[in-house]
Design a protein around this motif. Structure first.
Motif, mmCIF file in Angstrom:
data_model
loop_
_atom_site.group_PDB
_atom_site.id
_atom_site.type_symbol
_atom_site.label_atom_id
_atom_site.label_comp_id
_atom_site.label_asym_id
_atom_site.label_seq_id
_atom_site.Cartn_x
_atom_site.Cartn_y
_atom_site.Cartn_z
ATOM 1 N N ARG A 606 0.813 -1.213 0.000
ATOM 2 C CA ARG A 606 0.000 0.000 0.000
ATOM 3 C C ARG A 606 0.849 1.267 0.000
ATOM 4 N NH1 ARG A 606 -4.892 -1.197 4.323
ATOM 5 N NH2 ARG A 606 -5.809 -3.008 3.198
ATOM 6 N N ALA A 607 2.120 1.112 0.312
ATOM 7 C CA ALA A 607 3.015 2.274 0.367
ATOM 8 C C ALA A 607 3.359 2.740 -1.042
ATOM 9 C CB ALA A 607 4.289 1.923 1.132
ATOM 10 N N LYS A 608 3.056 3.961 -1.333
ATOM 11 C CA LYS A 608 3.348 4.516 -2.651
ATOM 12 C C LYS A 608 4.834 4.852 -2.757
ATOM 13 C CE LYS A 608 -1.251 6.579 -3.211
ATOM 14 N NZ LYS A 608 -2.016 7.836 -3.432
ATOM 15 N N GLY A 609 5.288 4.978 -3.979
ATOM 16 C CA GLY A 609 6.666 5.380 -4.176
ATOM 17 C C GLY A 609 6.896 6.811 -3.724
ATOM 18 N N GLU A 610 8.069 7.066 -3.178
ATOM 19 C CA GLU A 610 8.407 8.408 -2.696
ATOM 20 C C GLU A 610 9.554 8.974 -3.516
ATOM 21 O OE1 GLU A 610 8.853 9.077 1.553
ATOM 22 O OE2 GLU A 610 8.008 7.080 1.931
ATOM 23 N N VAL A 611 9.585 10.293 -3.602
ATOM 24 C CA VAL A 611 10.681 11.002 -4.268
ATOM 25 C C VAL A 611 11.280 11.981 -3.274
ATOM 26 C CG1 VAL A 611 11.345 12.584 -6.099
ATOM 27 C CG2 VAL A 611 9.688 10.766 -6.570
ATOM 28 N N VAL A 612 12.588 11.885 -3.066
ATOM 29 C CA VAL A 612 13.293 12.773 -2.143
ATOM 30 C C VAL A 612 14.475 13.389 -2.878
ATOM 31 C CG1 VAL A 612 14.567 12.973 0.022
ATOM 32 C CG2 VAL A 612 12.623 11.399 -0.134
ATOM 33 N N TYR A 613 14.664 14.695 -2.705
ATOM 34 C CA TYR A 613 15.808 15.399 -3.296
ATOM 35 C C TYR A 613 16.827 15.664 -2.197
ATOM 36 C CZ TYR A 613 12.717 16.261 -7.275
ATOM 37 O OH TYR A 613 11.866 16.110 -8.329
ATOM 38 N N THR A 614 18.087 15.447 -2.489
ATOM 39 C CA THR A 614 19.146 15.708 -1.514
ATOM 40 C C THR A 614 20.150 16.690 -2.107
ATOM 41 O OG1 THR A 614 20.430 13.803 -2.268
ATOM 42 C CG2 THR A 614 18.890 13.451 -0.446
ATOM 43 N N TYR A 615 20.867 17.350 -1.224
ATOM 44 C CA TYR A 615 21.709 18.465 -1.642
ATOM 45 C C TYR A 615 23.187 18.248 -1.341
ATOM 46 C CZ TYR A 615 17.227 20.760 -2.288
ATOM 47 O OH TYR A 615 15.976 21.069 -2.719
ATOM 48 N N SER A 616 23.540 17.070 -0.845
ATOM 49 C CA SER A 616 24.946 16.743 -0.599
ATOM 50 C C SER A 616 25.105 15.237 -0.587
ATOM 51 C CB SER A 616 25.419 17.333 0.737
ATOM 52 O OG SER A 616 24.763 16.681 1.818
ATOM 53 N N GLU A 617 26.351 14.779 -0.759
ATOM 54 C CA GLU A 617 26.617 13.352 -0.736
ATOM 55 C C GLU A 617 26.240 12.753 0.613
ATOM 56 O OE1 GLU A 617 27.890 12.868 -4.650
ATOM 57 O OE2 GLU A 617 27.657 11.344 -3.097
ATOM 58 N N GLN A 618 26.547 13.473 1.686
ATOM 59 C CA GLN A 618 26.255 12.963 3.024
ATOM 60 C C GLN A 618 24.752 12.814 3.234
ATOM 61 O OE1 GLN A 618 27.711 15.460 6.153
ATOM 62 N NE2 GLN A 618 27.068 14.095 7.784
ATOM 63 N N GLN A 619 23.999 13.824 2.804
ATOM 64 C CA GLN A 619 22.546 13.756 2.952
ATOM 65 C C GLN A 619 21.966 12.613 2.124
ATOM 66 O OE1 GLN A 619 20.405 17.201 1.571
ATOM 67 N NE2 GLN A 619 18.523 16.651 2.653
#
Length: 707
Positions: A606-619
């Motif tokens: 039931r969990a939909k796909g998520e999109v996350v943007y990151t701003y550094s290699e560590q993040q």
């Protein structure tokens, strides 16, 4: 291994290099700290210090006459009929009161001892500072039926052996050695008191062309006579200088006004009246914690209740010029302070409320009145009186006592509301005329702004010099509009689809622009990219730059999130720093923050796909670890090499849409340090930059280099 010069100098800096300046020596070493400057302004400030002490006697109901005399030998004298400086021995120092006042910093009777409820002298340094910067100072005190005298040379007490021709700073001087002496030089009638001070400014301290300004003395005396009703001030000029009123002989001006600040307001007003002169008066108390000297000589923090009296005279005229003078205990505060902040805060609150109440009758509409609309044509004299006010510096140009703001605001709100809502026929008519004038000012301001924006946008767009590659926005609202300076045509194409064309404009540049830190002005203007940016901003460049003419409220530098993008951003910032610095100082230049990665998870149950943007290699690694911990399947992260790799929806969501984006504001907290850094990194001198790169190489993170 030899130590560097900086290392050597640091190791040699020890306690023996420290200097402790005692007494008046500190004043002579750094006079600007105490009197502001050593030119004519500082010279006049010294006169104000002595005059203010004389006026304080009048404020305390101890005398109503002050005489200021400018002598031909360059000296100035101030005489009052106050209580006279104390002549008895001050127990802690063993010196006479006169010597303490003129030789000890921060010594006086205005530190809460009850002798002065409100005064202009506050810090106990006025008389002693004037003494320190004088080649000679003579003081005479009438007290207890006798006249006492004492003289000083550059702050040191002693005796001058004056010739028959009169006193002067070059007369032979004998300093006191065993002990100082307050001489008795005459007798006066019982009950006669007062102080006479005459001094010669020290040419070692003041500039050669520093002179006493008779006209400024006249202005100060006139204003003080308005502020202290019943006080007579006499200014006499015996110098006989060419081009002055006293060129043909001694001239004297006498000032005495019984009408107080109402009369002062009438004197200042430049136009026919819309309202009568209104007086807003009141008093309130506040508490503050101050250090108080106890019986053992220790400073103890003590809660003290203060009283603050507010007296304001104001009127509105038919004109547009605003004249406002503010005073604290008769001290002019030309740069304002908390009393002015409270006054303006109450004005805004009262008028906005009244205009809202009468909006239909006055046809206000949805527009908001601002401070300039209300204060157009207003003449006001604002005075507050309180014990021991806090000023920002000895020059006392800005009041800093925080409690005064709220006190003034409440009194002005109460008194002004009563006048504007009065049922008396005369006041009602004046209130209506005043509100109509304020609304007319508001509408004229808004109309002028709209016209200005329309003409500015039209003339800029019709100019053949504007680059055709500019993709402008439709809005004429300067505050809302944004200019994105983007890197390359590929980013332009994506940006065009991602932007809100109502208020977002786009200007593409080709790669790396000219380094203007090393180039001449002529080379900069010949460079197509630099010229295009300056033309599109529309406010000029260099000294002729006019922030009011800028066509956009925000300038946003949108470059790729890599080393080349950082370099281009630095070159652009160099251009703005060097030729459009007011934009940076006003906080209107920003750097966009595009993401480095896009992480997408697969749908799972039931969990939909998520999109996350990151701003550094560590993040990015942290986000990946969190998804793996939750058992989510993560697709291969997408690494953005440039803005052109994003589609329009991604660019809008992450970088351009004000609802979601992150912007870094470029500020100039330290202009001198910024100048040094720009010169180091972008200047024409290569050697310091090479040293910087070599020394900083060990701190380089190789993972951040795009290979």
């Amino acid at each position: 291994m030899t130590a560097s010069p900086s290392t050597t100098s640091k190791s040699e800096y020890t306690a023996r290099h420290l200097q402790v300046l005692e007494g008046l020596e500190a004043v002579r070493k750094r006079p600007g700290m105490y009197i502001g400057s050593t030119d004519g302004r500082g010279l006049m400030h010294c006169v104000w210090e002595i005059i203010d002490n004389a006026v304080d006697e009048a404020l305390a109901d101890r005398g109503n006459h002050v005489l200021v005399t400018l002598y031909a030998d360059g000296s100035v004298a101030v005489a009052d009929r106050g209580a006279g400086i104390p002549v008895d021995i001050e127990p802690r120092t063993g010196l006479s009161g006169v010597e303490v006042v003129f030789t000890k910093l921060h010594a006086g009777g205005k530190f809460g001892g009850g002798s002065y409820a409100a005064s202009g002298g506050l810090h106990g340094v006025g008389a002693s500072v004037v003494n320190a910067v004088s080649a000679r100072l003579d003081v005479e005190v009438d007290r207890g039926g006798k006249t006492y005298a004492m003289s000083f040379r550059r702050g040191e007490p002693g005796i001058f052996d004056d010739p028959k021709t009169g006193p002067g700073p070059d007369s032979p001087f004998s300093p006191f050695t065993a002990g100082s002496e307050l001489r008795v030089v005459g007798k006066v009638k019982r009950g006669v008191t007062g102080t006479r001070i005459r001094y010669w400014a020290d040419p070692q301290i003041f500039l050669r062309d520093a002179k006493f300004d008779f006209e400024r003395l006249i202005g100060r005396a006139r204003q003080t006579s308005f502020l202290v009703p019943g006080l007579e001030l006499v200014v006499r000029d015996e110098r006989g200088l060419e081009g002055t009123p006293g060129a043909d002989g001694p001239v004297e001006e006498v000032f005495r006004h019984e009408g107080g600040i109402s009369e002062f307001t009438e004197f200042l007003a430049p136009d026919p009246a819309v309202t009568d002169i209104w007086r807003l008066q009141g008093e309130a108390t506040f508490s503050e914690t101050v250090p108080v000297l106890d019986a053992q000589g220790h400073m103890t923090p003590t809660d003290v209740e203060r009283s603050c009296g507010v007296d304001i005279a104001l009127r509105w005229g038919t004109g547009y010029e605003q004249r406002m003078r503010s005073f604290v205990n008769v001290i002019d505060t030309p740069k304002g302070g908390t009393h002015i902040a409270g006054f303006e805060q109450a004005l805004m609150k009262v008028f906005r409320k009244q205009l809202e109440t009468n909006a239909r009758r006055l046809k206000v509409g949805n527009d908001k009145v601002d401070k300039d609309d209300i204060m157009a044509g207003m003449t006001a004299v604002i005075t507050v009186r309180l014990a021991e006010p806090q000023f920002e510096g000895q020059t006392k140009e800005v009041l800093g006592t925080s409690a005064v703001r709220q006190i003034v605001s409440k009194i002005v709100e109460r008194e002004l509301t009563a006048l504007l809502t009065s049922s008396k026929r005369d006041l009602k008519t004046q209130s209506t005329q005043l509100q109509e004038k304020v609304v007319a000012e508001m509408k004229a301001r808004i109309h002028a702004r709209v016209q200005k924006e329309t003409l500015r946008r039209k003339s800029a767009l019709e100019s053949s010099s504007l680059p055709g590659k500019l993709k402008d926005c439709r809005s004429n609202d300067n505050e809302r509009s944004e200019l994105f300076i983007v890197e390359g045509d590929s980013a332009l194409g994506t940006g065009m689809a991602a932007r809100n064309s109502e208020f977002q404009a786009l200007l593409p540049i080709r790669g790396k622009i000219l380094n203007v830190q090393k180039a001449s002005v002529g080379d900069m203007l010949k460079n197509a990219e630099c010229a295009a940016i300056i033309q599109v901003v529309g406010a000029g460049s260099g000294r002729t730059f006019d922030l009011e003419m800028a066509r956009y409220g925000k300038i946003i530098l949108m470059t790729d999130a890599d080393v080349d993008g950082a370099h281009i951003r630095t070159l652009l910032l160099t251009l703005f720093f060097r030729y459009m610095r007011p934009m940076v100082e006003a906080g209107r230049v920003y750097a966009a923050v595009p993401p480095l990665h896009r992480i997408e998870t697969a749908a799972q149950g039931r969990a939909k796909g998520e999109v996350v943007y990151t701003y550094s290699e560590q993040q990015m690694r942290q986000v990946m670890a969190q998804f793996q911990k939750k058992g989510r399947t993560v697709k291969q992260p997408q690494r953005y090499k440039g803005l052109g790799e994003m589609d329009a929806s991604q660019l809008a969501e992450t970088t351009m849409d004000p609802r979601h984006r992150t912007l870094r504001r470029v500020t100039l907290k330290d202009a001198e340090n910024s100048e040094r850094v720009f010169e180091l990194l972008m200047g024409s001198d290569v050697a310091p930059r090479k040293d910087f790169i070599v020394d900083s190489a060990r701190e380089l993170d190789r993972e951040r280099i795009d290979a």
